[in-house]
Motif scaffolding. Structure first.
Motif, PDB file in Angstrom:
ATOM      1  N   TYR A  46     -21.853  89.700 -38.367  1.00  0.00           N
ATOM      2  CA  TYR A  46     -20.912  89.161 -37.394  1.00  0.00           C
ATOM      3  C   TYR A  46     -21.208  89.874 -36.085  1.00  0.00           C
ATOM      4  N   SER A  47     -21.619  89.121 -35.073  1.00  0.00           N
ATOM      5  CA  SER A  47     -21.926  89.708 -33.770  1.00  0.00           C
ATOM      6  C   SER A  47     -20.626  89.939 -33.016  1.00  0.00           C
ATOM      7  N   ARG A  48     -20.327  91.188 -32.720  1.00  0.00           N
ATOM      8  CA  ARG A  48     -19.102  91.519 -31.993  1.00  0.00           C
ATOM      9  C   ARG A  48     -19.203  91.112 -30.531  1.00  0.00           C
ATOM     10  N   SER A  49     -20.427  91.092 -29.985  1.00  0.00           N
ATOM     11  CA  SER A  49     -20.582  90.709 -28.576  1.00  0.00           C
ATOM     12  C   SER A  49     -20.568  89.187 -28.398  1.00  0.00           C
ATOM     13  N   LYS A  50     -21.088  88.451 -29.390  1.00  0.00           N
ATOM     14  CA  LYS A  50     -21.137  86.985 -29.286  1.00  0.00           C
ATOM     15  C   LYS A  50     -19.980  86.301 -30.011  1.00  0.00           C
ATOM     16  N   ASN A  51     -19.210  87.082 -30.762  1.00  0.00           N
ATOM     17  CA  ASN A  51     -18.091  86.550 -31.549  1.00  0.00           C
ATOM     18  C   ASN A  51     -18.510  85.382 -32.445  1.00  0.00           C
ATOM     19  N   ARG A  52     -19.627  85.586 -33.159  1.00  0.00           N
ATOM     20  CA  ARG A  52     -20.093  84.542 -34.080  1.00  0.00           C
ATOM     21  C   ARG A  52     -20.997  85.170 -35.131  1.00  0.00           C
ATOM     22  N   LEU A  53     -21.293  84.386 -36.171  1.00  0.00           N
ATOM     23  CA  LEU A  53     -22.255  84.844 -37.162  1.00  0.00           C
ATOM     24  C   LEU A  53     -23.644  84.877 -36.545  1.00  0.00           C
ATOM     25  N   TRP A  54     -24.437  85.837 -36.961  1.00  0.00           N
ATOM     26  CA  TRP A  54     -25.784  85.996 -36.436  1.00  0.00           C
ATOM     27  C   TRP A  54     -26.688  86.421 -37.577  1.00  0.00           C
ATOM     28  N   THR A  55     -27.644  85.568 -37.924  1.00  0.00           N
ATOM     29  CA  THR A  55     -28.623  85.899 -38.954  1.00  0.00           C
ATOM     30  C   THR A  55     -29.780  86.618 -38.280  1.00  0.00           C
ATOM     31  N   LYS A  56     -30.038  87.839 -38.731  1.00  0.00           N
ATOM     32  CA  LYS A  56     -31.136  88.619 -38.154  1.00  0.00           C
ATOM     33  C   LYS A  56     -32.425  87.833 -38.321  1.00  0.00           C
ATOM     34  N   GLY A  57     -33.097  87.579 -37.199  1.00  0.00           N
ATOM     35  CA  GLY A  57     -34.346  86.841 -37.217  1.00  0.00           C
ATOM     36  C   GLY A  57     -34.198  85.367 -36.860  1.00  0.00           C
ATOM     37  N   GLU A  58     -32.992  84.931 -36.571  1.00  0.00           N
ATOM     38  CA  GLU A  58     -32.796  83.497 -36.286  1.00  0.00           C
ATOM     39  C   GLU A  58     -33.556  83.045 -35.045  1.00  0.00           C
ATOM     40  N   GLU A  59     -33.813  83.966 -34.121  1.00  0.00           N
ATOM     41  CA  GLU A  59     -34.603  83.619 -32.936  1.00  0.00           C
ATOM     42  C   GLU A  59     -36.042  84.130 -33.035  1.00  0.00           C
ATOM     43  N   SER A  60     -36.223  85.331 -33.562  1.00  0.00           N
ATOM     44  CA  SER A  60     -37.550  85.952 -33.596  1.00  0.00           C
ATOM     45  C   SER A  60     -38.368  85.582 -34.826  1.00  0.00           C
ATOM     46  N   GLY A  61     -37.689  85.172 -35.883  1.00  0.00           N
ATOM     47  CA  GLY A  61     -38.369  84.932 -37.148  1.00  0.00           C
ATOM     48  C   GLY A  61     -38.510  86.197 -37.986  1.00  0.00           C
ATOM     49  N   ASN A  62     -38.029  87.332 -37.473  1.00  0.00           N
ATOM     50  CA  ASN A  62     -38.105  88.612 -38.182  1.00  0.00           C
ATOM     51  C   ASN A  62     -36.874  88.785 -39.074  1.00  0.00           C
ATOM     52  N   PHE A  63     -36.813  87.962 -40.116  1.00  0.00           N
ATOM     53  CA  PHE A  63     -35.659  87.980 -41.011  1.00  0.00           C
ATOM     54  C   PHE A  63     -35.645  89.243 -41.859  1.00  0.00           C
ATOM     55  N   LEU A  64     -34.459  89.552 -42.368  1.00  0.00           N
ATOM     56  CA  LEU A  64     -34.276  90.617 -43.341  1.00  0.00           C
ATOM     57  C   LEU A  64     -33.963  89.939 -44.675  1.00  0.00           C
ATOM     58  N   GLU A  65     -34.943  89.917 -45.560  1.00  0.00           N
ATOM     59  CA  GLU A  65     -34.765  89.272 -46.867  1.00  0.00           C
ATOM     60  C   GLU A  65     -33.940  90.188 -47.761  1.00  0.00           C
ATOM     61  N   LEU A  66     -32.871  89.653 -48.314  1.00  0.00           N
ATOM     62  CA  LEU A  66     -31.955  90.444 -49.128  1.00  0.00           C
ATOM     63  C   LEU A  66     -32.590  90.862 -50.449  1.00  0.00           C
ATOM     64  N   VAL A  67     -32.448  92.156 -50.768  1.00  0.00           N
ATOM     65  CA  VAL A  67     -32.875  92.677 -52.066  1.00  0.00           C
ATOM     66  C   VAL A  67     -31.651  93.070 -52.886  1.00  0.00           C
ATOM     67  N   SER A  68     -30.746  93.846 -52.271  1.00  0.00           N
ATOM     68  CA  SER A  68     -29.546  94.263 -52.990  1.00  0.00           C
ATOM     69  C   SER A  68     -28.460  94.682 -52.001  1.00  0.00           C
ATOM     70  N   ILE A  69     -27.228  94.674 -52.489  1.00  0.00           N
ATOM     71  CA  ILE A  69     -26.081  95.156 -51.703  1.00  0.00           C
ATOM     72  C   ILE A  69     -25.298  96.126 -52.580  1.00  0.00           C
ATOM     73  N   LYS A  70     -25.017  97.291 -52.012  1.00  0.00           N
ATOM     74  CA  LYS A  70     -24.188  98.287 -52.693  1.00  0.00           C
ATOM     75  C   LYS A  70     -23.011  98.631 -51.787  1.00  0.00           C
ATOM     76  N   ASN A  71     -21.902  98.959 -52.419  1.00  0.00           N
ATOM     77  CA  ASN A  71     -20.718  99.386 -51.701  1.00  0.00           C
ATOM     78  C   ASN A  71     -20.557 100.888 -51.907  1.00  0.00           C
ATOM     79  N   ASP A  72     -20.083 101.600 -50.893  1.00  0.00           N
ATOM     80  CA  ASP A  72     -19.923 103.046 -51.060  1.00  0.00           C
ATOM     81  C   ASP A  72     -18.674 103.357 -51.890  1.00  0.00           C
ATOM     82  N   CYS A  73     -18.440 104.637 -52.132  1.00  0.00           N
ATOM     83  CA  CYS A  73     -17.353 105.059 -53.013  1.00  0.00           C
ATOM     84  C   CYS A  73     -15.971 104.660 -52.508  1.00  0.00           C
TER      85      CYS A  73
END
Length: 197
Positions: A46-73
């Motif tokens: 969520y882009s706080r400056s653009k107030n919208r969802l932002w997929t990393k790489g949507e303009e550059s093509g340098n996406f971040l492919e998801l491998v895993s998500i962990k939550n802290d304690c």
């Protein structure tokens, strides 16, 4: 996964390269960004400056492919492991701290740098590394052979302290031989990865 979003509905997301383990950036997600990340396997913030969802790489093509998500304690910070498809920072660097995203082997990488520095300085009077390199690659290779034999001999004995000492000598001289041939541990891991099934 239970996530404790803050009063603005956001949670910090630390982005880490799944292979190099380097931290690449920090972003923020709301529930929609989290859901889109899971649905597309591309990290979305969520882009706080653009107030919208932002997929990393949507303009550059340098996406971040998801491998895993962990939550802290405390369930209020995410650690997202990714496979980056190019530089992570919009300024073209591997991470958002102007560093390249290269593999690091901790102390072994430090030792590789020390060896390289001593070879470069060529102070054969004060540096064992420089003096051995000055004798040529055959001497460096011979020393690796000697240390390998000593390590094998100690492996067949019951003295673990001597075994570790000789194994340390072998690894040190092996790192020197790699550099004498123009390689580093990164080249060796690349070779081993090619063999992985």
């Amino acid at each position: 996964m239970e996530i404790k979003f803050d009063e603005k509905g956001l949670v910090p997301a630390i982005i880490q390269d799944a292979e190099t383990k380097n931290v690449l950036m920090l972003g923020y997600m709301n529930q929609d960004a989290f859901d889109k990340t899971l649905a597309t396997n591309k990290v979305t913030f969520y882009s706080r400056s653009k107030n919208r969802l932002w997929t990393k790489g949507e303009e550059s093509g340098n996406f971040l492919e998801l491998v895993s998500i962990k939550n802290d304690c405390d369930k209020d910070t995410l650690l997202i492991q990714t496979k980056p498809k190019g530089p992570t920072c919009h300024k073209g660097t591997g991470n958002c701290w102007a560093e390249e995203n290269t593999e690091n082997f901790g102390f072994l990488s430090t030792l590789e740098n020390v060896i390289a520095e001593r070879v470069k300085n060529k102070d054969v009077q004060k540096s064992y590394v420089a003096s051995l390199f000055a004798k040529g690659i055959n001497k460096v290779a011979q020393k690796v052979g000697e240390e390998a034999v000593e390590t094998v001999i100690e492996a067949m004995d019951n003295n673990d302290e001597l075994f570790l000492y000789e194994a340390g000598d072998l690894l040190f001289h092996y790192l020197m031989l790699l550099q004498a041939k123009g390689f580093t541990l990164i080249d060796i891991t690349a070779e081993l990865k090619k063999r992985q099934k």
